[in-house]
Design a protein around this motif. Structure first.
Motif, PDB file in Angstrom:
ATOM      1  N   VAL A 412       0.817  -1.215   0.000  1.00  0.00           N
ATOM      2  CA  VAL A 412       0.000   0.000   0.000  1.00  0.00           C
ATOM      3  C   VAL A 412       0.852   1.267   0.000  1.00  0.00           C
ATOM      4  O   VAL A 412       0.528   2.248  -0.671  1.00  0.00           O
ATOM      5  CB  VAL A 412      -0.957  -0.003   1.210  1.00  0.00           C
ATOM      6  CG1 VAL A 412      -1.733   1.305   1.296  1.00  0.00           C
ATOM      7  CG2 VAL A 412      -1.924  -1.177   1.113  1.00  0.00           C
ATOM      8  N   HIS A 413       1.959   1.246   0.748  1.00  0.00           N
ATOM      9  CA  HIS A 413       2.752   2.468   0.919  1.00  0.00           C
ATOM     10  C   HIS A 413       4.173   2.379   0.347  1.00  0.00           C
ATOM     11  O   HIS A 413       4.877   3.385   0.291  1.00  0.00           O
ATOM     12  CB  HIS A 413       2.825   2.845   2.406  1.00  0.00           C
ATOM     13  CG  HIS A 413       1.488   3.161   3.010  1.00  0.00           C
ATOM     14  ND1 HIS A 413       0.791   4.315   2.717  1.00  0.00           N
ATOM     15  CD2 HIS A 413       0.704   2.461   3.864  1.00  0.00           C
ATOM     16  CE1 HIS A 413      -0.357   4.317   3.380  1.00  0.00           C
ATOM     17  NE2 HIS A 413      -0.433   3.203   4.084  1.00  0.00           N
ATOM     18  N   GLY A 414       4.590   1.174  -0.034  1.00  0.00           N
ATOM     19  CA  GLY A 414       5.942   1.031  -0.582  1.00  0.00           C
ATOM     20  C   GLY A 414       7.028   1.264   0.448  1.00  0.00           C
ATOM     21  O   GLY A 414       8.154   1.648   0.094  1.00  0.00           O
ATOM     22  N   GLU A 415       6.713   1.024   1.703  1.00  0.00           N
ATOM     23  CA  GLU A 415       7.684   1.240   2.782  1.00  0.00           C
ATOM     24  C   GLU A 415       7.653   0.064   3.745  1.00  0.00           C
ATOM     25  O   GLU A 415       6.683  -0.695   3.790  1.00  0.00           O
ATOM     26  CB  GLU A 415       7.362   2.530   3.550  1.00  0.00           C
ATOM     27  CG  GLU A 415       7.424   3.788   2.720  1.00  0.00           C
ATOM     28  CD  GLU A 415       6.984   5.007   3.506  1.00  0.00           C
ATOM     29  OE1 GLU A 415       7.804   5.914   3.723  1.00  0.00           O
ATOM     30  OE2 GLU A 415       5.801   5.027   3.927  1.00  0.00           O
ATOM     31  N   GLU A 416       8.711  -0.048   4.534  1.00  0.00           N
ATOM     32  CA  GLU A 416       8.769  -1.041   5.600  1.00  0.00           C
ATOM     33  C   GLU A 416       8.992  -0.344   6.916  1.00  0.00           C
ATOM     34  O   GLU A 416       9.731   0.632   7.012  1.00  0.00           O
ATOM     35  CB  GLU A 416       9.912  -2.037   5.351  1.00  0.00           C
ATOM     36  CG  GLU A 416       9.768  -2.870   4.089  1.00  0.00           C
ATOM     37  CD  GLU A 416      10.961  -3.800   3.892  1.00  0.00           C
ATOM     38  OE1 GLU A 416      11.412  -4.379   4.887  1.00  0.00           O
ATOM     39  OE2 GLU A 416      11.419  -3.920   2.753  1.00  0.00           O
ATOM     40  N   GLY A 417       8.322  -0.856   7.942  1.00  0.00           N
ATOM     41  CA  GLY A 417       8.470  -0.247   9.261  1.00  0.00           C
ATOM     42  C   GLY A 417       9.824  -0.486   9.876  1.00  0.00           C
ATOM     43  O   GLY A 417      10.340   0.369  10.607  1.00  0.00           O
ATOM     44  N   TYR A 418      10.433  -1.617   9.565  1.00  0.00           N
ATOM     45  CA  TYR A 418      11.705  -1.967  10.180  1.00  0.00           C
ATOM     46  C   TYR A 418      12.645  -2.543   9.127  1.00  0.00           C
ATOM     47  O   TYR A 418      12.351  -3.555   8.518  1.00  0.00           O
ATOM     48  CB  TYR A 418      11.485  -3.023  11.293  1.00  0.00           C
ATOM     49  CG  TYR A 418      10.478  -2.586  12.325  1.00  0.00           C
ATOM     50  CD1 TYR A 418      10.834  -1.752  13.381  1.00  0.00           C
ATOM     51  CD2 TYR A 418       9.136  -2.999  12.240  1.00  0.00           C
ATOM     52  CE1 TYR A 418       9.906  -1.339  14.318  1.00  0.00           C
ATOM     53  CE2 TYR A 418       8.203  -2.595  13.175  1.00  0.00           C
ATOM     54  CZ  TYR A 418       8.589  -1.773  14.218  1.00  0.00           C
ATOM     55  OH  TYR A 418       7.667  -1.363  15.137  1.00  0.00           O
ATOM     56  N   ILE A 419      13.746  -1.857   8.917  1.00  0.00           N
ATOM     57  CA  ILE A 419      14.800  -2.366   8.039  1.00  0.00           C
ATOM     58  C   ILE A 419      16.015  -2.555   8.949  1.00  0.00           C
ATOM     59  O   ILE A 419      16.707  -1.611   9.307  1.00  0.00           O
ATOM     60  CB  ILE A 419      15.115  -1.379   6.901  1.00  0.00           C
ATOM     61  CG1 ILE A 419      13.848  -1.150   6.053  1.00  0.00           C
ATOM     62  CG2 ILE A 419      16.247  -1.934   6.030  1.00  0.00           C
ATOM     63  CD1 ILE A 419      14.024  -0.117   4.967  1.00  0.00           C
ATOM     64  N   LEU A 420      16.235  -3.813   9.337  1.00  0.00           N
ATOM     65  CA  LEU A 420      17.232  -4.083  10.364  1.00  0.00           C
ATOM     66  C   LEU A 420      18.629  -4.231   9.811  1.00  0.00           C
ATOM     67  O   LEU A 420      19.606  -4.255  10.537  1.00  0.00           O
ATOM     68  CB  LEU A 420      16.835  -5.349  11.133  1.00  0.00           C
ATOM     69  CG  LEU A 420      15.462  -5.284  11.828  1.00  0.00           C
ATOM     70  CD1 LEU A 420      15.178  -6.586  12.554  1.00  0.00           C
ATOM     71  CD2 LEU A 420      15.402  -4.111  12.787  1.00  0.00           C
ATOM     72  N   ALA A 421      18.739  -4.375   8.506  1.00  0.00           N
ATOM     73  CA  ALA A 421      20.063  -4.492   7.886  1.00  0.00           C
ATOM     74  C   ALA A 421      19.999  -3.920   6.491  1.00  0.00           C
ATOM     75  O   ALA A 421      18.968  -3.976   5.822  1.00  0.00           O
ATOM     76  CB  ALA A 421      20.523  -5.952   7.848  1.00  0.00           C
ATOM     77  N   ASP A 422      21.090  -3.382   6.040  1.00  0.00           N
ATOM     78  CA  ASP A 422      21.174  -2.855   4.683  1.00  0.00           C
ATOM     79  C   ASP A 422      21.354  -4.029   3.726  1.00  0.00           C
ATOM     80  O   ASP A 422      22.385  -4.727   3.742  1.00  0.00           O
ATOM     81  CB  ASP A 422      22.364  -1.898   4.569  1.00  0.00           C
ATOM     82  CG  ASP A 422      22.357  -1.151   3.232  1.00  0.00           C
ATOM     83  OD1 ASP A 422      21.574  -1.526   2.362  1.00  0.00           O
ATOM     84  OD2 ASP A 422      23.138  -0.193   3.100  1.00  0.00           O
ATOM     85  N   THR A 423      20.369  -4.259   2.876  1.00  0.00           N
ATOM     86  CA  THR A 423      20.421  -5.428   1.985  1.00  0.00           C
ATOM     87  C   THR A 423      21.136  -5.126   0.687  1.00  0.00           C
ATOM     88  O   THR A 423      21.338  -6.025  -0.135  1.00  0.00           O
ATOM     89  CB  THR A 423      18.994  -5.899   1.662  1.00  0.00           C
ATOM     90  OG1 THR A 423      18.267  -4.798   1.060  1.00  0.00           O
ATOM     91  CG2 THR A 423      18.263  -6.346   2.914  1.00  0.00           C
ATOM     92  N   LYS A 424      21.556  -3.889   0.472  1.00  0.00           N
ATOM     93  CA  LYS A 424      22.257  -3.551  -0.749  1.00  0.00           C
ATOM     94  C   LYS A 424      23.695  -4.058  -0.691  1.00  0.00           C
ATOM     95  O   LYS A 424      24.334  -4.053   0.355  1.00  0.00           O
ATOM     96  CB  LYS A 424      22.260  -2.043  -0.970  1.00  0.00           C
ATOM     97  CG  LYS A 424      20.857  -1.476  -1.244  1.00  0.00           C
ATOM     98  CD  LYS A 424      20.902   0.008  -1.495  1.00  0.00           C
ATOM     99  CE  LYS A 424      19.508   0.575  -1.788  1.00  0.00           C
ATOM    100  NZ  LYS A 424      19.553   2.014  -2.023  1.00  0.00           N
ATOM    101  N   ALA A 425      24.207  -4.481  -1.812  1.00  0.00           N
ATOM    102  CA  ALA A 425      25.585  -4.969  -1.886  1.00  0.00           C
ATOM    103  C   ALA A 425      26.570  -3.848  -1.672  1.00  0.00           C
ATOM    104  O   ALA A 425      26.318  -2.706  -2.036  1.00  0.00           O
ATOM    105  CB  ALA A 425      25.824  -5.643  -3.232  1.00  0.00           C
TER     106      ALA A 425
END
Length: 425
Positions: A412-425
């Motif tokens: 619905v919003h394209g967001e996450e409440g909690y991003i606990l780690a950077d998943t980008k390489a």
């Protein structure tokens, strides 16, 4: 103009506005981790939408200025108040600027709409919610606020001169009008009935059963409850519109009743489930706040404590009804706000100072309280069901099943409440 009371009204209005972000934390902590943004956004969306509608036409519906002797029946609008242009000038002899009261009541409209959202957590589309919020506020909340809060007083005699049918009308017909100091009917019964209607329209969440969904963040719940309690002092004591003895009574009762309800909820929880919980403590406090809202200026502190004890215990049991009856009221809007609002409103008929059945009065006040509670509950439920049903059958109110399973924050919003780690390489 009394600058002290003007400052009081503006300050308490700000406290009430804080309640809606507090509600966002309270509700946000109760839902799944993947629904927290969606849940909190429904509260913040209500702030934006209802504030704008209130300025444009909401106040004109809720507080039409009418001729002496006029009873405002279900739906009236004062076209002179559209856009608030006629309220910019301070009348001679006014105790406070009209816009101060406009602002205070705007915050009531906002929190009432936001309360409804808790019944449809984890499964509602944001756009559909915003459409519902605007329509329900216009058709239900604004008129009901007029029934309850819009009363004209003759400053020299202290008597009603015009107003809504639940206050001035009941006073005219039965000799006693509705006692609802800060919104047990207009806010809590109103929102609770609408929440029940929406929960029925949207249906149950996938896998709905007792224990299937647990609060993802109890500290958020406690933070939200604390902010709500803090703001509620403005909600109740501020409704006196003056920093005086009545406001002081409302303030102390807003401390006593929720405290007692918190304890009662924990005791029931301990007996029923074996452990008192933080979520139970927060829920009990909110239930007590709901119940004392209409009665805060009509009870002695001891009777406020009794009200809190009764409400905390009853609401702790009432939240289980959704499992027995099969409606998915996600965050217990019905069990806390509808049930708590009914208890507080009817309790006045028994224990209100001088007019309650057991306090020297007769049956009239109890009858008036019951008529008002029933009228608001039916009106809100029926119209909320119709609005929600039409939205569901046209644009769709509920998210797709796969989005509900995956979590509606990203869908619905394209967001996450909690991003606990950077998943980008």
């Amino acid at each position: 103009m009394d600058q002290g009371n003007t400052a009081w009204i503006l300050l308490t209005a700000a406290l009430v506005l804080l309640m809606t972000p507090g509600l966002a934390f309270f509700y946000g902590g109760l839902v799944k981790a993947k629904s927290v943004i969606s849940m909190m956004m429904m509260s913040f969306g209500a702030i934006g939408l209802i504030a704008v509608l209130w300025v444009i036409f909401g106040y004109a519906i809720a507080f039409p200025s009418t001729a002496p002797g006029t009873i405002n029946l279900p739906w009236v609008i004062d076209w002179n108040e559209i856009g608030l242009q006629s309220l910019l000038t301070i009348p001679d002899g006014a105790a406070y600027p009209p816009l101060a009261y406009v602002g205070f009541q705007a915050t009531f409209a906002i929190i009432t709409v936001a309360l409804v959202s808790g019944a449809i957590a984890d499964r509602a589309r944001f756009g559909a919610w915003m459409l519902f919020a605007g329509l329900w506020a216009t058709i239900v909340y604004f008129p009901v606020a007029s029934w309850v809060f819009n009363f004209g007083l003759n400053p020299s005699t202290g008597s009603f001169t015009y107003g809504g049918w639940l206050t001035y009308g009941m006073q005219t017909w039965f000799g006693q009008g509705l006692i609802d100091f800060a919104g047990g009917t207009a806010v809590h019964i109103n929102a609770g009935a609408a929440g029940l209607a929406l929960a029925i329209v949207l249906g149950r969440r996938l896998g709905f059963q007792k224990g299937a969904s647990v609060p993802h963040n109890p500290p958020f719940v406690l933070l939200g409850a604390g902010l709500l309690w803090f703001g509620w002092f403005g909600f109740n004591a501020g409704s006196e519109l003056a920093a005086d003895g009545t406001a002081a009574v409302a303030w102390i009762n807003t401390l006593a009743a929720p405290a007692a309800a918190l304890l009662a909820w924990l005791i029931v929880e301990k007996i029923k489930d074996g452990k008192p919980t933080s979520v139970g403590a927060a829920s009990g406090a909110v239930a007590g706040l709901v119940a004392i809202t209409p009665a805060c200026a009509a009870l002695t502190p001891i009777w406020a404590i009794v009200l809190g004890l009764v409400t905390g215990a009853v609401c702790a049991i009432a939240i289980e009804l959704k499992y027995k009856w099969g409606f998915d009221d996600s965050l217990d809007v019905v069990g806390i706000h509808l049930v708590g609002g009914l208890i507080g409103t009817l309790y006045i008929g028994f224990f209100a100072n001088n007019v309650g059945l057991f306090m020297g009065g007769g049956w009239t006040q109890l009858m008036v309280q019951a008529i008002a509670a029933l009228a608001v509950m039916i009106y809100s439920f029926v119209l909320a069901w119709i609005i929600g049903f039409v939205i569901e059958k046209t644009m769709g109110f509920r998210v797709k099943n796969e989005d509900e399973v995956a979590g509606i924050d990203t869908a619905v919003h394209g967001e996450e409440g909690y991003i606990l780690a950077d998943t980008k390489a």
